[in-house]
Design a protein around this motif. Structure first.
Motif, mmCIF file in Angstrom:
data_model
loop_
_atom_site.group_PDB
_atom_site.id
_atom_site.type_symbol
_atom_site.label_atom_id
_atom_site.label_comp_id
_atom_site.label_asym_id
_atom_site.label_seq_id
_atom_site.Cartn_x
_atom_site.Cartn_y
_atom_site.Cartn_z
ATOM 1 N N TYR A 125 42.629 -15.330 -86.941
ATOM 2 C CA TYR A 125 42.495 -16.003 -85.263
ATOM 3 C C TYR A 125 42.374 -14.977 -84.179
ATOM 4 C CZ TYR A 125 46.284 -19.436 -86.885
ATOM 5 O OH TYR A 125 46.138 -20.970 -87.874
ATOM 6 N N PHE A 126 41.740 -15.306 -83.351
ATOM 7 C CA PHE A 126 40.715 -14.874 -81.878
ATOM 8 C C PHE A 126 41.400 -15.570 -80.939
ATOM 9 C CE2 PHE A 126 37.952 -13.421 -85.109
ATOM 10 C CZ PHE A 126 37.409 -12.364 -84.703
ATOM 11 N N GLY A 127 42.125 -14.366 -79.729
ATOM 12 C CA GLY A 127 41.990 -14.510 -78.842
ATOM 13 C C GLY A 127 40.981 -14.208 -77.981
ATOM 14 N N ILE A 128 40.448 -15.412 -77.128
ATOM 15 C CA ILE A 128 39.955 -14.945 -76.334
ATOM 16 C C ILE A 128 39.889 -15.850 -75.242
ATOM 17 C CG2 ILE A 128 38.324 -16.125 -78.658
ATOM 18 C CD1 ILE A 128 37.805 -18.794 -76.977
ATOM 19 N N ASP A 129 38.769 -14.795 -74.217
ATOM 20 C CA ASP A 129 39.181 -15.315 -72.884
ATOM 21 C C ASP A 129 37.865 -14.882 -72.224
ATOM 22 O OD1 ASP A 129 39.813 -12.509 -70.043
ATOM 23 O OD2 ASP A 129 39.668 -12.870 -72.705
ATOM 24 N N GLY A 130 37.635 -15.690 -70.777
ATOM 25 C CA GLY A 130 36.003 -15.173 -69.756
ATOM 26 C C GLY A 130 35.698 -16.753 -70.254
ATOM 27 N N ASP A 131 34.382 -16.130 -70.921
ATOM 28 C CA ASP A 131 33.514 -17.469 -71.325
ATOM 29 C C ASP A 131 33.610 -18.211 -71.871
ATOM 30 O OD1 ASP A 131 31.411 -19.882 -71.438
ATOM 31 O OD2 ASP A 131 29.627 -17.725 -70.400
ATOM 32 N N VAL A 132 34.547 -18.794 -71.944
ATOM 33 C CA VAL A 132 35.520 -19.240 -73.498
ATOM 34 C C VAL A 132 34.096 -19.874 -74.797
ATOM 35 C CG1 VAL A 132 37.350 -21.203 -74.001
ATOM 36 C CG2 VAL A 132 37.391 -19.618 -72.317
ATOM 37 N N GLU A 133 33.641 -20.721 -73.990
ATOM 38 C CA GLU A 133 32.422 -21.629 -74.610
ATOM 39 C C GLU A 133 32.154 -21.096 -75.132
ATOM 40 O OE1 GLU A 133 32.777 -24.818 -75.177
ATOM 41 O OE2 GLU A 133 34.911 -24.351 -73.710
ATOM 42 N N ILE A 134 31.246 -20.103 -75.372
ATOM 43 C CA ILE A 134 30.406 -19.013 -76.148
ATOM 44 C C ILE A 134 31.280 -17.885 -76.416
ATOM 45 C CG2 ILE A 134 29.318 -16.521 -75.832
ATOM 46 C CD1 ILE A 134 27.751 -17.318 -73.220
ATOM 47 N N GLY A 135 33.366 -17.805 -76.420
ATOM 48 C CA GLY A 135 34.117 -17.194 -77.279
ATOM 49 C C GLY A 135 33.869 -17.948 -78.353
ATOM 50 N N LYS A 136 34.257 -19.348 -77.814
ATOM 51 C CA LYS A 136 33.943 -20.204 -78.601
ATOM 52 C C LYS A 136 33.482 -20.120 -79.687
ATOM 53 C CE LYS A 136 37.468 -23.845 -76.789
ATOM 54 N NZ LYS A 136 37.857 -25.194 -76.257
ATOM 55 N N LYS A 137 31.797 -20.429 -79.643
ATOM 56 C CA LYS A 137 31.158 -20.221 -80.745
ATOM 57 C C LYS A 137 31.112 -19.106 -81.710
ATOM 58 C CE LYS A 137 27.841 -23.850 -78.165
ATOM 59 N NZ LYS A 137 27.059 -23.669 -77.149
ATOM 60 N N LEU A 138 31.037 -17.794 -80.686
ATOM 61 C CA LEU A 138 31.158 -16.631 -81.540
ATOM 62 C C LEU A 138 31.731 -16.661 -82.719
ATOM 63 C CD1 LEU A 138 29.935 -14.130 -78.642
ATOM 64 C CD2 LEU A 138 28.329 -15.241 -80.577
ATOM 65 N N VAL A 139 33.019 -17.152 -82.557
ATOM 66 C CA VAL A 139 34.767 -17.318 -83.366
ATOM 67 C C VAL A 139 34.240 -17.793 -84.174
ATOM 68 C CG1 VAL A 139 36.948 -17.297 -83.891
ATOM 69 C CG2 VAL A 139 35.939 -16.151 -81.703
ATOM 70 N N ARG A 140 33.832 -19.137 -84.098
ATOM 71 C CA ARG A 140 33.827 -20.569 -84.997
ATOM 72 C C ARG A 140 32.504 -19.532 -85.720
ATOM 73 N NH1 ARG A 140 34.801 -24.801 -81.034
ATOM 74 N NH2 ARG A 140 36.812 -24.981 -81.440
ATOM 75 N N SER A 141 31.098 -19.300 -85.469
ATOM 76 C CA SER A 141 30.004 -18.819 -86.279
ATOM 77 C C SER A 141 30.637 -17.407 -87.221
ATOM 78 C CB SER A 141 29.350 -18.091 -85.341
ATOM 79 O OG SER A 141 29.267 -17.151 -85.267
ATOM 80 N N ILE A 142 31.663 -16.770 -87.329
ATOM 81 C CA ILE A 142 32.149 -16.237 -88.174
ATOM 82 C C ILE A 142 32.864 -16.805 -89.440
ATOM 83 C CG2 ILE A 142 31.267 -13.664 -86.950
ATOM 84 C CD1 ILE A 142 33.849 -13.376 -85.858
ATOM 85 N N GLY A 143 33.476 -17.518 -89.057
ATOM 86 C CA GLY A 143 34.502 -18.251 -89.389
ATOM 87 C C GLY A 143 35.847 -18.038 -89.144
ATOM 88 N N GLY A 144 36.480 -17.546 -87.629
ATOM 89 C CA GLY A 144 37.529 -17.468 -87.031
ATOM 90 C C GLY A 144 37.979 -18.975 -86.637
ATOM 91 N N ILE A 145 39.080 -18.840 -85.815
ATOM 92 C CA ILE A 145 40.019 -19.724 -85.189
ATOM 93 C C ILE A 145 39.884 -19.139 -83.914
ATOM 94 C CG2 ILE A 145 41.562 -21.502 -85.114
ATOM 95 C CD1 ILE A 145 41.925 -20.393 -88.263
ATOM 96 N N PRO A 146 39.134 -19.738 -82.814
ATOM 97 C CA PRO A 146 39.264 -19.524 -81.149
ATOM 98 C C PRO A 146 40.878 -20.256 -81.337
ATOM 99 C CG PRO A 146 37.999 -21.175 -81.912
ATOM 100 C CD PRO A 146 38.354 -20.718 -82.687
ATOM 101 N N ILE A 147 41.423 -18.973 -79.943
ATOM 102 C CA ILE A 147 42.821 -19.338 -79.760
ATOM 103 C C ILE A 147 42.755 -18.523 -77.814
ATOM 104 C CG2 ILE A 147 44.888 -19.562 -79.085
ATOM 105 C CD1 ILE A 147 44.272 -20.753 -81.798
ATOM 106 N N VAL A 148 42.237 -20.111 -76.537
ATOM 107 C CA VAL A 148 42.510 -19.621 -76.042
ATOM 108 C C VAL A 148 43.601 -19.130 -75.002
ATOM 109 C CG1 VAL A 148 41.714 -20.546 -73.474
ATOM 110 C CG2 VAL A 148 40.184 -20.916 -75.505
ATOM 111 N N ILE A 149 42.996 -17.716 -74.710
ATOM 112 C CA ILE A 149 44.171 -17.371 -73.217
ATOM 113 C C ILE A 149 44.075 -17.075 -72.156
ATOM 114 C CG2 ILE A 149 45.546 -16.577 -75.814
ATOM 115 C CD1 ILE A 149 44.190 -13.444 -75.193
ATOM 116 N N SER A 150 45.410 -17.080 -71.416
ATOM 117 C CA SER A 150 45.167 -16.615 -70.111
ATOM 118 C C SER A 150 44.881 -15.199 -69.830
ATOM 119 C CB SER A 150 45.840 -16.924 -69.632
ATOM 120 O OG SER A 150 46.064 -16.758 -68.030
ATOM 121 N N SER A 151 43.765 -15.050 -69.075
ATOM 122 C CA SER A 151 44.199 -13.223 -69.087
ATOM 123 C C SER A 151 44.485 -12.694 -67.905
ATOM 124 C CB SER A 151 42.795 -13.732 -67.797
ATOM 125 O OG SER A 151 42.375 -13.491 -66.704
ATOM 126 N N ASP A 152 45.195 -13.496 -67.666
ATOM 127 C CA ASP A 152 47.068 -12.953 -66.475
ATOM 128 C C ASP A 152 47.967 -12.528 -67.955
ATOM 129 O OD1 ASP A 152 45.422 -13.704 -63.770
ATOM 130 O OD2 ASP A 152 47.044 -15.477 -64.021
#
Length: 259
Positions: A125-152
């Motif tokens: 699992y990867f906690g991602i924030d910022g440019d979420v769509e790019i983050g999701k693509k990067l994580v999925r491309s290496i076999g990870g599972i993206p979890i969107v989190i609030s930066s706050d």
């Protein structure tokens, strides 16, 4: 994508290897430690090393910053003036927001895993924030599972993860020490064996349904005897035990109410 790695420690090297296997071209490794850089270069089949992050910015589409939190802003201040508008800037911190990178495409991808070697565990699992769509693509491309989190809420998010990492190890070490005090010499394999079955059950049945022990059974006499033994033989862990017993009791009560 041409990818540069800043910080070839355990996380940077493991992610670099995962990106390489996913088809990314690792074009450069930045580190003040040549030994760490050499190891990462071998795993990522990269031939270029530098101790200056500016050197790889010029040749990278994706810059992965995997350094201690305290160093991230200093590095980004150095490279920001020479970043191209389309460059993707990524850091791996679990507490700092992606916005500190200050790039058009700023992303935080925090691997929720314990790194003991150089391999990224499967289905991390990867906690991602910022440019979420790019983050999701990067994580999925290496076999990870993206979890969107609030930066706050990143500090709260990271505090929660400590219960599944450092605090687990601390509790295991405490249990091992108390076993040793009780007269068992080779205590660590015993507590680890118990913990492995507990985690296996939790994964299979869920955390709440895997509760066992005297509190779950309502045997208060056993708990009182344990309090007395700890007070006499291992008083330094009595308060930890008392707090955990209270939390287990609360968890048992809530679980029964749900049932």
């Amino acid at each position: 994508m041409r990818t540069g790695i800043v910080g070839p420690g355990r996380v940077g090297t493991a992610l670099g290897g995962a990106f390489k296997r996913a088809g990314y071209e690792i074009v450069g490794v930045v580190s003040r430690n040549r030994k760490d850089a050499t190891k990462c270069m071998r795993i990522t089949q990269c031939n270029y090393w530098s101790d200056n992050p500016k050197d790889i910015v010029k040749i990278s589409d994706l810059i992965l910053i995997a350094v201690p939190d305290s160093s991230i802003e200093a590095i980004t201040r150095k490279i920001r003036p020479i970043l191209t508008p389309e460059a993707i800037l990524v850091h791996t911190s679990g507490t700092l927001p992606a916005s500190i990178l200050g790039a058009k495409h700023s992303v935080s991808i925090h691997p929720i895993a314990s790194f003991a070697g150089d391999e990224l565990p499967k289905n991390t699992y990867f906690g991602i924030d910022g440019d979420v769509e790019i983050g999701k693509k990067l994580v999925r491309s290496i076999g990870g599972i993206p979890i969107v989190i609030s930066s706050d809420n990143k500090s709260l998010y990271h505090a929660a993860l400590n219960f599944g990492a450092s605090y687990v190890l601390t509790l295991l070490n405490t249990g091992s020490e108390v076993l040793r005090i009780s007269g068992i010499k080779n205590s660590e394999p015993i507590i680890l064996s118990l913990a492995s079955t507990t985690l296996r059950n939790a994964k299979r049945f869920g955390i709440k349904k895997s509760l066992t022990g005297p509190i779950e059974r309502g045997n208060t006499t056993v708990i009182k005897d344990e309090f007395r033994a700890l007070k006499e033989m291992a008083p330094e862990v009595l308060e930890i035990y008392r707090i955990l017993a209270k939390e287990v009791k609360k968890l048992v009560k809530n679980t029964r109410l749900l049932r």
